[in-house]
Design a protein around this motif. Structure first.
Motif, PDB file in Angstrom:
ATOM      1  N   GLY A 289      -1.114 -25.330  44.410  1.00  0.00           N
ATOM      2  CA  GLY A 289      -0.179 -26.433  44.253  1.00  0.00           C
ATOM      3  C   GLY A 289      -0.025 -26.880  42.813  1.00  0.00           C
ATOM      4  N   GLY A 290       0.730 -27.960  42.638  1.00  0.00           N
ATOM      5  CA  GLY A 290       0.953 -28.517  41.310  1.00  0.00           C
ATOM      6  C   GLY A 290       2.029 -27.815  40.512  1.00  0.00           C
ATOM      7  N   ASP A 291       3.026 -27.238  41.202  1.00  0.00           N
ATOM      8  CA  ASP A 291       4.106 -26.541  40.495  1.00  0.00           C
ATOM      9  C   ASP A 291       4.650 -27.417  39.366  1.00  0.00           C
ATOM     10  OD1 ASP A 291       3.701 -24.742  42.507  1.00  0.00           O
ATOM     11  OD2 ASP A 291       5.680 -24.952  43.421  1.00  0.00           O
ATOM     12  N   SER A 292       4.753 -26.816  38.180  1.00  0.00           N
ATOM     13  CA  SER A 292       5.142 -27.601  37.006  1.00  0.00           C
ATOM     14  C   SER A 292       5.913 -26.756  36.007  1.00  0.00           C
ATOM     15  CB  SER A 292       3.900 -28.174  36.304  1.00  0.00           C
ATOM     16  OG  SER A 292       3.211 -29.074  37.131  1.00  0.00           O
ATOM     17  N   PHE A 293       6.693 -27.445  35.192  1.00  0.00           N
ATOM     18  CA  PHE A 293       7.301 -26.852  34.004  1.00  0.00           C
ATOM     19  C   PHE A 293       6.232 -26.925  32.910  1.00  0.00           C
ATOM     20  CE2 PHE A 293      10.577 -28.999  36.508  1.00  0.00           C
ATOM     21  CZ  PHE A 293      11.513 -27.985  36.697  1.00  0.00           C
ATOM     22  N   ARG A 294       5.650 -25.793  32.559  1.00  0.00           N
ATOM     23  CA  ARG A 294       4.473 -25.786  31.693  1.00  0.00           C
ATOM     24  C   ARG A 294       4.797 -25.232  30.305  1.00  0.00           C
ATOM     25  NH1 ARG A 294      -0.834 -23.918  33.187  1.00  0.00           N
ATOM     26  NH2 ARG A 294      -1.427 -26.036  32.602  1.00  0.00           N
ATOM     27  N   PRO A 295       4.104 -25.705  29.272  1.00  0.00           N
ATOM     28  CA  PRO A 295       4.299 -25.121  27.942  1.00  0.00           C
ATOM     29  C   PRO A 295       3.984 -23.634  27.895  1.00  0.00           C
ATOM     30  CG  PRO A 295       3.078 -27.189  27.792  1.00  0.00           C
ATOM     31  CD  PRO A 295       3.167 -26.846  29.249  1.00  0.00           C
ATOM     32  N   SER A 296       3.021 -23.193  28.712  1.00  0.00           N
ATOM     33  CA  SER A 296       2.576 -21.796  28.678  1.00  0.00           C
ATOM     34  C   SER A 296       3.677 -20.840  29.111  1.00  0.00           C
ATOM     35  CB  SER A 296       1.342 -21.625  29.559  1.00  0.00           C
ATOM     36  OG  SER A 296       1.541 -22.271  30.812  1.00  0.00           O
ATOM     37  N   ILE A 297       4.121 -20.948  30.363  1.00  0.00           N
ATOM     38  CA  ILE A 297       5.099 -19.971  30.849  1.00  0.00           C
ATOM     39  C   ILE A 297       6.393 -20.044  30.053  1.00  0.00           C
ATOM     40  CG2 ILE A 297       5.955 -21.487  32.695  1.00  0.00           C
ATOM     41  CD1 ILE A 297       6.449 -18.897  34.331  1.00  0.00           C
ATOM     42  N   ASN A 298       6.776 -21.231  29.614  1.00  0.00           N
ATOM     43  CA  ASN A 298       8.010 -21.325  28.836  1.00  0.00           C
ATOM     44  C   ASN A 298       7.851 -20.731  27.442  1.00  0.00           C
ATOM     45  OD1 ASN A 298      10.233 -22.817  30.410  1.00  0.00           O
ATOM     46  ND2 ASN A 298       8.363 -23.932  30.914  1.00  0.00           N
ATOM     47  N   ALA A 299       6.664 -20.857  26.852  1.00  0.00           N
ATOM     48  CA  ALA A 299       6.406 -20.184  25.579  1.00  0.00           C
ATOM     49  C   ALA A 299       6.364 -18.672  25.771  1.00  0.00           C
ATOM     50  CB  ALA A 299       5.101 -20.685  24.972  1.00  0.00           C
ATOM     51  N   TYR A 300       5.748 -18.212  26.875  1.00  0.00           N
ATOM     52  CA  TYR A 300       5.714 -16.773  27.147  1.00  0.00           C
ATOM     53  C   TYR A 300       7.132 -16.217  27.287  1.00  0.00           C
ATOM     54  CZ  TYR A 300       0.828 -17.627  28.720  1.00  0.00           C
ATOM     55  OH  TYR A 300      -0.485 -17.991  28.825  1.00  0.00           O
ATOM     56  N   MET A 301       7.959 -16.929  28.051  1.00  0.00           N
ATOM     57  CA  MET A 301       9.305 -16.419  28.299  1.00  0.00           C
ATOM     58  C   MET A 301      10.173 -16.504  27.044  1.00  0.00           C
ATOM     59  SD  MET A 301       9.017 -15.216  31.278  1.00  0.00           S
ATOM     60  CE  MET A 301      10.681 -14.850  31.820  1.00  0.00           C
ATOM     61  N   PHE A 302       9.930 -17.504  26.210  1.00  0.00           N
ATOM     62  CA  PHE A 302      10.581 -17.540  24.895  1.00  0.00           C
ATOM     63  C   PHE A 302      10.193 -16.303  24.091  1.00  0.00           C
ATOM     64  CE2 PHE A 302       9.442 -18.353  20.441  1.00  0.00           C
ATOM     65  CZ  PHE A 302      10.701 -18.529  19.886  1.00  0.00           C
ATOM     66  N   ALA A 303       8.891 -16.021  24.029  1.00  0.00           N
ATOM     67  CA  ALA A 303       8.415 -14.878  23.248  1.00  0.00           C
ATOM     68  C   ALA A 303       8.938 -13.566  23.815  1.00  0.00           C
ATOM     69  CB  ALA A 303       6.888 -14.873  23.215  1.00  0.00           C
ATOM     70  N   ASN A 304       8.957 -13.452  25.138  1.00  0.00           N
ATOM     71  CA  ASN A 304       9.472 -12.230  25.756  1.00  0.00           C
ATOM     72  C   ASN A 304      10.962 -12.050  25.480  1.00  0.00           C
ATOM     73  OD1 ASN A 304       7.006 -11.444  26.851  1.00  0.00           O
ATOM     74  ND2 ASN A 304       7.341 -12.522  28.777  1.00  0.00           N
ATOM     75  N   ALA A 305      11.729 -13.142  25.546  1.00  0.00           N
ATOM     76  CA  ALA A 305      13.164 -13.051  25.261  1.00  0.00           C
ATOM     77  C   ALA A 305      13.403 -12.653  23.809  1.00  0.00           C
ATOM     78  CB  ALA A 305      13.843 -14.384  25.571  1.00  0.00           C
ATOM     79  N   ARG A 306      12.676 -13.261  22.902  1.00  0.00           N
ATOM     80  CA  ARG A 306      12.821 -12.913  21.481  1.00  0.00           C
ATOM     81  C   ARG A 306      12.462 -11.448  21.249  1.00  0.00           C
ATOM     82  NH1 ARG A 306       8.770 -16.067  17.818  1.00  0.00           N
ATOM     83  NH2 ARG A 306       7.413 -14.682  19.022  1.00  0.00           N
ATOM     84  N   ALA A 307      11.379 -10.987  21.898  1.00  0.00           N
ATOM     85  CA  ALA A 307      10.978  -9.584  21.751  1.00  0.00           C
ATOM     86  C   ALA A 307      12.042  -8.648  22.312  1.00  0.00           C
ATOM     87  CB  ALA A 307       9.644  -9.354  22.455  1.00  0.00           C
ATOM     88  N   LEU A 308      12.600  -8.984  23.483  1.00  0.00           N
ATOM     89  CA  LEU A 308      13.637  -8.134  24.064  1.00  0.00           C
ATOM     90  C   LEU A 308      14.870  -8.087  23.172  1.00  0.00           C
ATOM     91  CD1 LEU A 308      13.378  -9.038  27.852  1.00  0.00           C
ATOM     92  CD2 LEU A 308      12.689  -6.921  26.735  1.00  0.00           C
ATOM     93  N   SER A 309      15.192  -9.198  22.534  1.00  0.00           N
ATOM     94  CA  SER A 309      16.317  -9.199  21.604  1.00  0.00           C
ATOM     95  C   SER A 309      16.057  -8.251  20.436  1.00  0.00           C
ATOM     96  CB  SER A 309      16.560 -10.621  21.088  1.00  0.00           C
ATOM     97  OG  SER A 309      17.568 -10.633  20.099  1.00  0.00           O
ATOM     98  N   ARG A 310      14.861  -8.314  19.888  1.00  0.00           N
ATOM     99  CA  ARG A 310      14.540  -7.463  18.739  1.00  0.00           C
ATOM    100  C   ARG A 310      14.420  -5.999  19.133  1.00  0.00           C
ATOM    101  NH1 ARG A 310      10.136 -11.707  16.020  1.00  0.00           N
ATOM    102  NH2 ARG A 310      11.726 -13.165  15.241  1.00  0.00           N
ATOM    103  N   LEU A 311      13.857  -5.738  20.304  1.00  0.00           N
ATOM    104  CA  LEU A 311      13.761  -4.355  20.772  1.00  0.00           C
ATOM    105  C   LEU A 311      15.144  -3.793  21.088  1.00  0.00           C
ATOM    106  CD1 LEU A 311      10.616  -4.708  23.063  1.00  0.00           C
ATOM    107  CD2 LEU A 311      10.738  -3.470  20.890  1.00  0.00           C
ATOM    108  N   ALA A 312      16.009  -4.620  21.671  1.00  0.00           N
ATOM    109  CA  ALA A 312      17.378  -4.170  21.945  1.00  0.00           C
ATOM    110  C   ALA A 312      18.106  -3.838  20.650  1.00  0.00           C
ATOM    111  CB  ALA A 312      18.129  -5.240  22.727  1.00  0.00           C
ATOM    112  N   ALA A 313      17.871  -4.634  19.614  1.00  0.00           N
ATOM    113  CA  ALA A 313      18.482  -4.335  18.314  1.00  0.00           C
ATOM    114  C   ALA A 313      17.980  -2.995  17.784  1.00  0.00           C
ATOM    115  CB  ALA A 313      18.179  -5.457  17.329  1.00  0.00           C
ATOM    116  N   LEU A 314      16.688  -2.713  17.975  1.00  0.00           N
ATOM    117  CA  LEU A 314      16.150  -1.414  17.563  1.00  0.00           C
ATOM    118  C   LEU A 314      16.819  -0.277  18.321  1.00  0.00           C
ATOM    119  CD1 LEU A 314      12.291  -2.101  17.383  1.00  0.00           C
ATOM    120  CD2 LEU A 314      13.824  -1.663  15.456  1.00  0.00           C
TER     121      LEU A 314
END
Length: 572
Positions: free
Chosen positions: A198-223
């Motif tokens: 329980g305790g479903d939440s909008f957390r700094p962790s998962i949102n930071a992970y998904m930010f980092a993953n999105a940024r990485a996918l953008s850079r990899l797509a550019a490559l």
């Protein structure tokens, strides 16, 4: 002039005897290390010991799957929630790749990435694996390896939309599935009665992970030359960054904190949790926050004994929380894992990675390099228990003693250390361009008298970095960089050095197949022996796992007998 680039390069003999060190540290297993790891020594023997111990943890967790190559495990032996029959979990993939990217044999990281993007990443837990794949590319420079699973990486990212609240622009998760059970959100959502689920939440962790993953996918797509995908994921990263700063930053706490997704008689949707947690520093692990004193103020809480700064380690929750260190869960009489105060190497690693980013990339005065080195040494000390080295699950913040300490807990690969030394203390800052940047996180010349790291793989070369405060240890005062045995840069004082480095295409990865690995106990290959025919012992000898730790037996040993002993494998 503080920094001097040496035109043409000057010869530099290896200052560390890697063969001697490997034999002294690893005995009969020395050849694996001698051919794979960067060798490191410093004026701090505790750091040296843990550095090599953590390489033994990396080695122990490489599981050979035979034709499917290698994976990295989290627990040495099997646990009930792993992915069968491989014994993998996805929550610590960022640490696993952060460490293995520094191996000279690139197969271990490459095989693991292949496995994870061929079905291994079941999204059991949150993770930042796409970011870790990009981080690996920053070290080895292999574009083809970095982009080979790009379409699957995009698919996995989009699959997380099931946990995206489109009205709030943020991801939510149950803390247990964020690998952090018994947090403030899960405990308070239960009315203080539990907190495992329980305790479903909008957390700094998962949102930071998904930010980092999105940024990485953008850079990899550019490559890969896919500008549409690069633009899509750059936009997603920017939007997440904005929402994390706008919605998860709480001025009353000077910290990034959870907001509730769940709503019940105890907590309400979108309300922030009632205190700071160590997870609030995870955005800096990925350079998410703006360079703004308002956000940097969060770091003063890390140093406060009344908040995160325990005598022996960083608390996951401060002692002001009502349910701080209350033990809810047991296995028999033994305490089980909780994140309501205990020190977790998992988040300690993330905080130290974030602090290294803060000290390299931000302008602030809340925390400094002396704090970094002190916290690194505190984390180093946690590895040693009664004269033996053993990283476990969690620790008491006042004593530094393990809390959980179950049979599964020993030599737990749920955190990082090698990467902290190489990219933090030594200061090798991996980059996409053809520049080698070194910026040791030393507060002054006296903080660490000397160090040398040797034969670090980087962009197809082997680099070495040497620091000698007074010149008495290595014969030359200051900081030096070598590329392929030639000294190319030097400065007399501690500080940053950058030198050009021409990328060399890495050698093709060799992948010999071990035909004698048994993943499923009832299938070929099968083993039999002259004695000790315990099925688990027979299986352990050919299960693709090798370690040499006394806390957990591994392999087959014959029963005492004067007769000749044998062990045979039927390949089917």
């Amino acid at each position: 002039m503080a920094a001097l680039a040496l035109a043409g390069g000057a010869s530099a003999r290896p200052a560390l005897d890697s063969h001697r060190i490997a034999v002294e540290r690893f005995g009969n297993d020395a050849p694996w290390y001698e051919g794979n790891i960067p060798f490191f020594e410093s004026s701090d023997p505790a750091i040296d010991a843990v550095y090599y111990y953590r390489w033994s943890v990396v080695r122990a967790h490489q599981r050979d799957l035979g034709a499917q190559g290698y994976v990295t495990t989290e627990f040495l032996d099997d646990v009930s929630w792993q992915r069968e029959p491989y014994a993998t979990l996805n929550d610590a993939t960022g640490f696993h790749l952060g460490e293995t990217r520094w191996l000279r044999d690139r197969r271990y990281a490459a095989d693991y990435v292949d496995y994870m993007y061929r079905g291994g990443n079941d999204r059991h837990f949150s993770d930042y694996m796409a970011d870790a794949v990009y981080g690996r590319f920053l070290v080895d420079g292999d574009r083809g390896e970095a982009i080979r699973h790009l379409s699957v990486m995009r698919h996995i990212y989009r699959a997380w939309d099931e946990r995206f609240d489109f009205t709030k622009g943020l991801y939510w998760i149950e803390p247990l599935l964020d690998a952090t059970e018994y947090t403030i959100s899960s405990i308070d959502a239960s009315g203080g009665k539990d907190g495992f689920r329980g305790g479903d939440s909008f957390r700094p962790s998962i949102n930071a992970y998904m930010f980092a993953n999105a940024r990485a996918l953008s850079r990899l797509a550019a490559l890969a030359g896919d500008q549409a995908m690069a633009s899509e994921f750059a936009g997603r990263a920017t939007a997440l960054k904005t929402r994390v700063q706008d919605a998860l930053w709480q001025p009353q706490f000077d910290h990034f904190v959870d907001r509730y997704k769940v709503s019940n008689e105890h907590v309400k949707y979108w309300e922030p949790i009632r205190g700071r947690e160590l997870v609030g520093y995870v955005p800096w692990t990925f350079n998410l926050p703006d360079d703004d004193p308002r956000y940097a103020a969060a770091w003063k809480h890390l140093l406060s004994p009344a908040e995160f700064a325990g005598a022996a380690g960083l608390r996951t929750v401060g002692p002001g929380y009502e349910h701080y260190m209350r033990q809810y869960r047991y296995e028999g009489k033994a305490p089980e894992c909780q994140w309501n105060g205990p020190v977790w190497p998992f988040q300690t690693t993330q905080v130290l990675l974030g602090l290294a980013n803060l000290l390299n990339n931000y302008h602030q005065s809340a925390i400094n390099r002396a704090d970094y080195l002190r916290l690194l040494r505190q984390y180093t000390a946690m590895h040693s228990q009664e004269g033996r080295l053993d990283i476990e699950e969690d620790y008491h913040p006042d004593t530094g003693k393990p809390i959980v300490g179950l049979a599964r807990s020993h030599h737990y690969f749920h955190s990082g250390y090698v990467d902290l030394i190489l990219s933090g203390l030594v200061g090798i800052r991996p980059r996409e361009d053809d520049v080698l940047e070194v910026n040791p996180l030393l507060p002054d010349a006296t903080a660490l008298g000397w160090f040398r790291v040797q034969d670090v793989p980087y962009h197809g070369h082997l680099i070495s970095v040497t620091w000698d405060a007074d010149g008495h240890h290595f014969g030359a005062q200051g900081l030096s960089i070598e590329i392929d045995g030639k000294r190319v840069a030097h400065r007399a004082t501690v500080g940053s050095l950058t030198v050009p480095i021409t990328r060399i295409a890495p050698k093709r990865i060799a992948r010999p197949v071990n035909q004698a690995v048994q993943l499923i106990r009832s299938e070929f290959p099968k083993a039999e022996a002259s004695s000790n025919n315990d099925p688990e012992a027979l299986h352990d000898a050919i299960d693709g796992r090798i370690w040499f730790y006394p806390e957990l037996a591994n392999g087959w040993t014959p029963s005492p007998s004067p007769a000749q002993q044998w062990y045979a494998i039927d390949l089917g």
